[in-house]
Scaffold this active site. Structure first.
Site, PDB file in Angstrom:
ATOM      1  CG  ASP A  96      -2.258   0.822   1.261  1.00  0.00           C
ATOM      2  OD1 ASP A  96      -2.098   1.925   0.217  1.00  0.00           O
ATOM      3  OD2 ASP A  96      -2.603   0.730   2.221  1.00  0.00           O
ATOM      4  CG  ASP A 116      -9.657   2.816   0.159  1.00  0.00           C
ATOM      5  OD1 ASP A 116      -8.863   1.539  -0.443  1.00  0.00           O
ATOM      6  OD2 ASP A 116      -9.158   3.771   0.352  1.00  0.00           O
TER       7      ASP A 116
END
Ligand code: DGJ
Length: 742
Positions: free
Chosen positions: A480, A550
């Site tokens: 990430d 997301d």
């Protein structure tokens, strides 16, 4: 040689892909490198010399030195210079020892060879000697003694052309590359529309169309990553463009940092497209003898509409960019705990989720953010990559062994490029975070960015990661990166090299990913950046899949997945089912629709399985079975965009067809319900006209997964009259139809 020829009499290079031709010419005694043609394949190039436009004023400087300036300002070039008469966008700018920044490149020599060399330190397409041919044209600025090597690779099995440029300072004095675009393309404007992808956090890669007017249309990033806001992609299309017809030129950049992509319309209605590293905040010092490699840009021309552009890019990325051993394999259906628990978990909670999930057929547990240091929230611990045994009692290995004991694989999250102010790493090495002297660096999500352009920083982080990964049977990593770069200053570099840091950062990140996959060759790596802030072709070279966004709301995702799938194969698109009300939007959608939308990507769940309603759990079982039944087709098939909810505000529809036309899936998702709607006919594509197809509904509730509608229709009827899409009850209903040739 296959795909590329040099026509010596005409001084023309002819590059052919299966359906396109690209022509480059050498002009005049000085050797200007001109762009002649890019478009539909020319079976004969007889008469192509006239494309030079040399018989019209202002003529070449050989013939008319009086108007040299006009020549340079109109000449369609392969790589535009700077400061000596071409006033359109330059491709290169070089500061010399006198502080001047002029550059002009002339042809010197060329080489044509089979295959394609790697780009040092950079992701790039590849192919064997049977699949690719490469042309390298060496040009030189005789004053600066700067050599530029323009590289063009054509592939036998896709219509894409890969371009890049490398530089070498062949002089005695240092030079500063202030701009080094990877490609430049000049052509006449044909009333083009320009397509780009724009977005934000949770709203990545929405397709946008504008008319290309005079002046410049540009998309760019200065965030140190390719970004959620703009995408390193541009396309120019004819006004009649549709999915199936019209002309389109697509440009996609294989790079994950600051970029610029620009289309400029000149006074004579010609267009110049440039694409490369954003020249803002870029300056690369070339000592005598040193070189610089600019990243790769992909060009694609289609005269068969947008679908054909898409299909060619998908093929290129699947066959010539993604290297992972997972590329052609079904990825394990995963359950990720992020939306299920956020930071609030321990080993017991994870095992409960794993047990519940394993019983439903889920194959891998992914432990997301929160397992390390004192990471009880997002304010701390990035950089402290050691297991928090208060949370994971007994340690990582004990947890992984138990998960493996359930028949599941185990994966975990890292954010290697970041550092929290409240971390042992920061206390030990405060100077490893980017910060400008005398300025308080900006935090985002409470974190700073590590200067991974520095070798010692990369080594330390990788050493910590490797120690964790070697300590247990970890088969997947989610890498990430949750903030853009700011306050960029490199303490390891002298002041005349500060302009190198953004690019060095990207090179550092690529090197880390390369080392990770070399150390763990069987690892399934998924890249991620606060959702999809670094979803670009560069990252695909390292990981076969990237977390798309997301935003797990199935309906919001339709536009995101549509924009993403316009360029990337579905096998690259991370997609999960989560709970409702959705955490990003508060929207409530049917569980079945959430599954149907996620099935068009890598597929998994992101929720607390122990809290799911029994009827939804039953659906999970069926959805997992559907995934296994159809993933080969979804991953390897040919994608067609049929209708877009974004455009019609009614329904979304796309199709995935096997290459032989033997079977197809049609995904159909409705938006908000309106009363009094009738069924509609949706024309399909890619089928065999005379073949008959049995039409079934792919239903996770059905024991055999397929509900036979009893309809058998010919490919011709399906492609010309259409397949009947029955209206569904309630908001956001959806269906997957399965067609099988009889
Ligand atoms: C951003 C990612 O996109 C999410 O999936 C999750 O991993 C969080 N970061 C964790 O901090």
């Amino acid at each position: 040689m296959m795909g590329i020829a040099y026509l010596a009499a005409e001084r023309v290079f002819q590059l052919d892909t299966p359906n396109t031709t690209y022509l480059i010419g050498i002009v005049g005694t000085e050797g200007f490198l001109g762009h002649l043609y890019y478009g539909k394949k020319l079976n004969s190039v007889q008469g192509a010399e006239s494309l030079f436009r040399l018989e019209e004023p202002p003529y070449t400087p050989d013939t008319n030195a009086r108007e040299r300036l006009d020549f340079l300002d109109t000449f369609p070039t392969e790589y535009s210079g700077h400061g000596v008469g071409d006033f359109r966008e330059s491709s290169i700018r070089v500061k010399d020892k006198n502080g001047h920044s002029a550059v002009q490149l002339f042809y010197v020599s060329h080489e044509i060879y089979r295959g394609k060399r790697a780009l040092e330190g950079l992701p790039a397409t590849f192919g064997s000697e049977d699949q690719v041919t490469t042309l390298v044209i060496t040009c030189e600025d005789p004053v600066l003694k700067l050599r530029a090597r323009l590289s063009y690779s054509v592939f036998q099995d896709t219509d894409c052309i890969a371009r890049s440029v490398s530089f070498e300072n062949a002089g005695d004095d240092a030079l500063y590359l202030e701009k080094a675009m990877s490609m430049c393309l000049d052509m006449d404007n044909r009333d083009f529309q320009v397509c780009s992808l724009h977005g934000s956090w949770g709203r990545e890669r929405h397709i946008e169309w504008n008319r290309l007017g005079r002046g410049s249309f540009r998309v760019a990033s200065l965030r140190g990553e390719s970004s959620q806001q703009e995408h390193p992609f541009l396309a120019l299309a004819s006004p009649d463009i549709t999915q199936e017809q019209g002309e389109v030129y697509g440009f996609h950049f294989v790079y994950s940092g600051n970029f610029l992509a620009q289309a400029q319309v000149s006074q004579f209605d010609s267009v110049r497209v440039v694409m490369g590293i954003n020249p803002e905040d870029f300056c690369w010092k070339l000592e005598a003898g040193e070189g610089f490699q600019a990243p790769e840009a992909i060009l694609i021309y289609s005269c068969r509409g947008l679908d054909f552009m898409t299909q060619n890019l998908h093929d290129l990325y699947r066959s010539h960019l993604i290297r992972s051993p997972y590329l052609h394999r079904k990825r394990p259906v995963l359950i990720n705990n992020w939306e299920g628990t956020y930071f609030d978990f321990d080993e017991k909670k994870l095992l409960e989720i794993a047990k519940e999930s394993a019983a439903l057929g889920i194959e891998m547990l992914v432990m997301d953010d929160g397992w390390f240091g004192n990471r009880f929230d997002d304010a701390r611990a990035l950089g402290d990559w050691r297991v928090n045994e208060e949370k994971l009692k007994g340690g990582l290995k004990a947890l992984v062994d138990q998960v493996n004991g359930l028949g599941m694989k185990f994966g975990m999250w890292f954010e290697p490029e970041m550092i929290s102010g409240d971390s042992d790493l920061y206390r030990a090495h405060p100077d490893w975070a980017f910060a400008l002297p005398d300025r308080e660096p900006c935090r985002h999500r409470n974190q700073y960015v590590l200067d991974i352009s520095r070798r010692e920083v990369r080594d330390c982080i990788l050493e910590r990661m490797f120690a964790v990964l070697h300590s247990a049977n970890v088969e997947y990593v989610k890498w990430d990166m949750n903030r853009s770069l700011s306050d960029v200053a490199g303490i390891g570099l002298p002041k005349d090299r500060q302009g190198e840091i953004y690019h060095r950062y990207v090179l550092g990140m690529y090197e880390m990913q390369e080392r990770l996959i070399a150390e763990f060759p069987d690892l399934l790596l998924e890249n991620c950046s606060a959702g999809g802030a670094r979803f670009d072709p560069g990252m695909l070279y390292y990981s076969p899949q990237i977390w798309c966004t997301d935003d797990t709301d199935a309906i919001e995702r339709l536009a995101i997945q549509e924009g993403t799938a316009m360029l990337y194969p579905l096998s690259a698109m991370g997609a999960h089912v989560s709970v409702c009300p959705n955490h990003a939007t508060g929207r409530v959608t049917p569980f079945a629709t959430r599954g149907n939308v996620a099935l068009a990507g890598t597929f998994g769940y992101e929720l607390d399985m122990t809290k799911l309603k029994p009827e939804d759990k039953e659906l999970v079982r069926g959805q997992v079975a559907l995934y296994h039944r159809f993933n080969d087709l979804i991953r390897e098939g040919v994608y067609h965009r049929l209708a877009s909810l974004r455009e019609n505000h009614d329904y979304d529809c796309f199709q995935i067809c096997s290459r032989d036309g033997g079977e197809a899936l049609v995904f159909y998702i409705e938006g908000m319900k309106r009363p009094n709607q009738r069924s509609r006919f949706q024309r399909l594509r890619g089928l065999e006209g005379e073949a008959l197809y049995r039409i079934c509904v792919a239903d996770p509730k059905e024991a055999g997964l397929l509900q036979d509608t009893g309809n058998i229709m010919s490919g011709d009827v399906l492609m010309n009259a259409g397949i009947k899409l029955e209206r569904l009850w309630g908001d956001f209903g959806s269906r997957i139809l399965y067609l099988k040739r009889e």
